[in-house]
Scaffold this active site. Structure first.
Site, short mmCIF file in Angstrom:
data_model
loop_
_atom_site.label_atom_id
_atom_site.label_comp_id
_atom_site.label_asym_id
_atom_site.label_seq_id
_atom_site.Cartn_x
_atom_site.Cartn_y
_atom_site.Cartn_z
CG ASP A 208 8.55 -49.05 -27.53
OD1 ASP A 208 7.75 -48.12 -27.59
OD2 ASP A 208 9.22 -49.30 -26.52
N GLY A 351 7.19 -58.75 -17.06
CA GLY A 351 8.44 -58.72 -16.29
C GLY A 351 8.50 -59.78 -15.20
CB SER A 421 10.54 -47.14 -20.90
OG SER A 421 9.25 -47.60 -20.70
#
Lengths: 481, 172
Positions: A208, A351, A421
């Site tokens: 992150d 994703g 998230s």
């Protein structure tokens, strides 16, 4: 309304239960559709209102998975604790002869054996009314006087007072009190923690914009950290970059205000992005790929949590993920968890890569988060598509915030971290708990278990994947492996 | 120029579209002190208002309109501008670096030959056997894109990709 009797502390107690009882008649050979057809709530002691019916249906999934029970009750009380009877009997200090007696005289079967002579037995499916059978069996066994204790096994739904704000005054994702939303629309963390809160040998990497690794709720969990943006010797963020700190807290938060779902596992922090001043993130494909490789190879991470993405695909990143998935954990594979994205559009890179665990966001009402869902947050919706695996809570999630007053809030905690998230770290934590229970599982099996044990959500596979994460059911399935 | 606007992912071509609003400026590529001071002044001013973003080290992303045409032309001539592409709301800046991965590398293999006397002018930045990172000596991100495509089309390695820096909407 129903009166039932059982022994507690040596005394026979008569208790009154109110609400909607629902009996699922399990018969061998019947199809799932037939079972659903006879899954009808019965009103006891009052008219069956539409709300009660809805509530019963909502709770049925939760309780069935929680208790092995097939009889359900929807609490009608709005405050306090609702006690839910099941068809199971908890026996303490049981001798083998007494267990045999329960089997031969009451047709009960062992469903679970606990430590120190605890046994959970369940009334037979063909007993007609399983709850009555369980109460009768418990009472009879207690009256024989050969066990430490025998009483019906209850489930409790605890309503927390004073929670009416839209914000996360509680960690509803872990245990949803239904205010707002629906009781039980959560990942069933409390039940899961009766099995494990995570093993310190298991590591979850959060890739992150950095993690505040000196945060008092996180620092004890940090196993390794690296900065792939500025080359610092730590992974702490710059300025107001608080996103990664919130993600990490969802996994390993140590304090009561921000309990992480897998607070017993260790944290690996990899800083792969930084914010610009206009609400954008800056990524470097190569550095990101190197961070992925570092996480699984150098830092020995078992699970990689990725709440980032966007743009065209990049082979260099895809291949690093593939190495992690196939070569991590000494060949058993690291579990790769990726947020689906918040554009209410088709799932984007990374994703949409195959063999990843792609996670969408659900809300307090156990529905897919959309721009028009009940939560009122009309500025974002969960992405969808064939790549979507499952959903996890992603609205008003209470989580750790960077220290100082530059984060989402002025303190150590933010009340409303949002988006897929926040959903992805829940699933990463769940994967870590599974590996805490069964470290020998390969990553493919971990993904299968997570997908197979979800609670159903309205919407098709493209919209909600396999359903909403149920950690307790996942851990029970893992334990059986 | 247009034939270069693609790159390969998993062996498939992905079309790239130039972004028309931004310029990526690599200060390391500017030799002239005067030019450097001029653009640094522009960047400093626009950074204060949040219009310019430092992507990495000496690489900055600015709005085209904030860098006047004459200055842009001089920067382009010195090779200080790197290409900026757009995909939806994501910006991608190509850097002068290519990473190549091959299944099994043998001496004298086609990739080795490519970097020999007959091949393009490149510098090997990192050599880990089956993983190789190279830089075109021109220092151009566009040349890196071309080089990666050429390697992909002539030798079909496991991967040949130019390095991109992405600017994506921040989630959460």
């Amino acid at each position: 309304m129903r009166y039932l009797e059982y022994y507690s502390e040596g005394k026979l107690r008569r208790v009154r239960f109110t609400g909607v009882f629902e009996t699922v008649q399990k018969k061998r050979g019947r199809s799932l559709a037939a079972r659903r057809a006879i899954h009808k709530p019965q009103a006891l002691g009052g008219a069956l209102t539409r709300t009660m019916k809805r509530q019963a249906k909502r709770l049925s999934t939760r309780f069935r998975k929680l208790s092995e029970a097939t009889t359900l009750i929807a609490p009608t009380a709005t405050v306090g604790t609702t006690v839910v009877p099941t068809e199971t009997v908890a026996i303490d200090g049981a001798r083998v002869s007494e267990v045999r007696w329960m089997r031969s005289h009451h047709g009960m079967e062992i469903v679970r054996e606990g430590r120190h002579g605890k046994v959970l037995m369940k009334a037979p499916d063909d007993s007609g009314d399983g709850i009555v059978a369980a109460f009768a069996g418990a009472r009879a066994l207690q009256e024989r006087g050969n066990v430490g204790a025998a009483h019906p096994n209850f489930l409790r739904v605890v309503q927390r007072p004073g929670q009416s704000s839209r914000h996360a005054s509680s960690q509803w994702a872990l245990d949803n009190p239904g205010s707002p939303g629906v009781i039980g629309a959560d990942v069933h963390a409390l039940a899961a923690w009766t099995i494990t809160e995570g093993d310190s040998a298991v590591r979850v990497a959060v890739l992150d914009e950095g993690v505040d690794t000196l945060h008092p709720h996180l620092r004890d969990s940090v196993a390794a950290e690296a900065d792939f943006v500025d080359g610092n010797d730590h992974a702490r963020p710059n300025g107001n970059d608080a996103h990664g700190t919130a993600c990490a807290g969802i996994v390993v938060g140590k304090r009561k205000q921000t309990r992480g779902l897998a607070r017993g596992v260790r944290l690996v922090a990899a800083r792969i992005a930084k914010s610009d001043s206009q609400g954008f993130w800056i990524f470097d494909d190569f550095e990101t790929a190197d961070a992925i490789d570092w996480c699984w190879d150098d830092a020995k991470s078992d699970v990689l949590s990725n709440s980032w993405g966007g743009g065209h695909p990049a082979d260099v990143i895809s291949r690093a993920f593939e190495r992690a998935r196939t070569r991590g954990r000494a060949g058993k594979g690291a579990v790769i968890v990726i947020a689906a994205g918040n554009d209410q559009a088709e799932v984007d890179f990374p994703g949409n890569l195959p063999e990843m665990m792609t996670v969408g966001a659900s809300n307090q009402w156990d529905k897919r988060k959309t721009r028009t869902s009940e939560d009122g947050e009309n500025w974002w919706g969960s992405n969808f598509g064939d790549a979507l695996d499952l959903m996890a809570p992603g609205v008003s999630i209470r989580a750790t915030d960077i220290r100082g007053n530059r984060g989402y809030s002025s303190g150590l905690v933010t009340p409303d971290f949002n988006g897929t998230s926040s959903a992805a770290p829940h699933v990463a934590a769940a994967a870590a708990l599974i590996l805490s229970v069964k470290p020998t599982l390969d990553e493919y099996r971990v993904r299968e278990i997570l997908n197979e044990t979800t609670d159903p959500l309205p919407g098709g596979k493209r919209l909600v994947g396999h359903g909403r994460l149920n950690v307790y059911a996942a851990l029970r399935a893992a334990r059986r492996e | 120029m247009n034939e270069d606007l693609y790159y390969y992912v998993g062996g498939k071509r992905i079309a790239l579209e130039f972004d028309t609003k931004h310029v990526a400026i690599d200060l390391d590529r500017i030799e002239s002190t005067a030019l450097r001071e001029e653009i640094e002044a522009v960047l400093e001013e626009t950074e204060e208002t949040g219009k310019t973003t430092r992507l990495r080290r000496k690489l900055h992303l600015a709005y085209k309109k904030d860098v006047r045409q004459g200055l842009r032309t001089r920067l382009e001539k010195t090779g200080a501008l790197q290409p900026v592409f757009r995909h939806g709301r994501t910006l991608m800046v190509a850097l002068p670096e290519v990473r190549i991965e091959v299944e099994k590398r043998k001496e004298g293999s086609s990739i080795e030959q490519m970097f020999g006397n007959e091949g393009p002018d490149v510098e090997i930045v990192n050599d880990q056997g089956n993983r190789l990172t190279i830089r075109p000596m021109t220092g151009s991100g566009l040349d890196a894109l071309r080089l990666a495509n050429e390697v992909e089309e002539t030798t079909q390695p496991l991967m040949a990709q130019a390095r991109f820096v992405r600017v994506v909407p921040k989630p959460g």
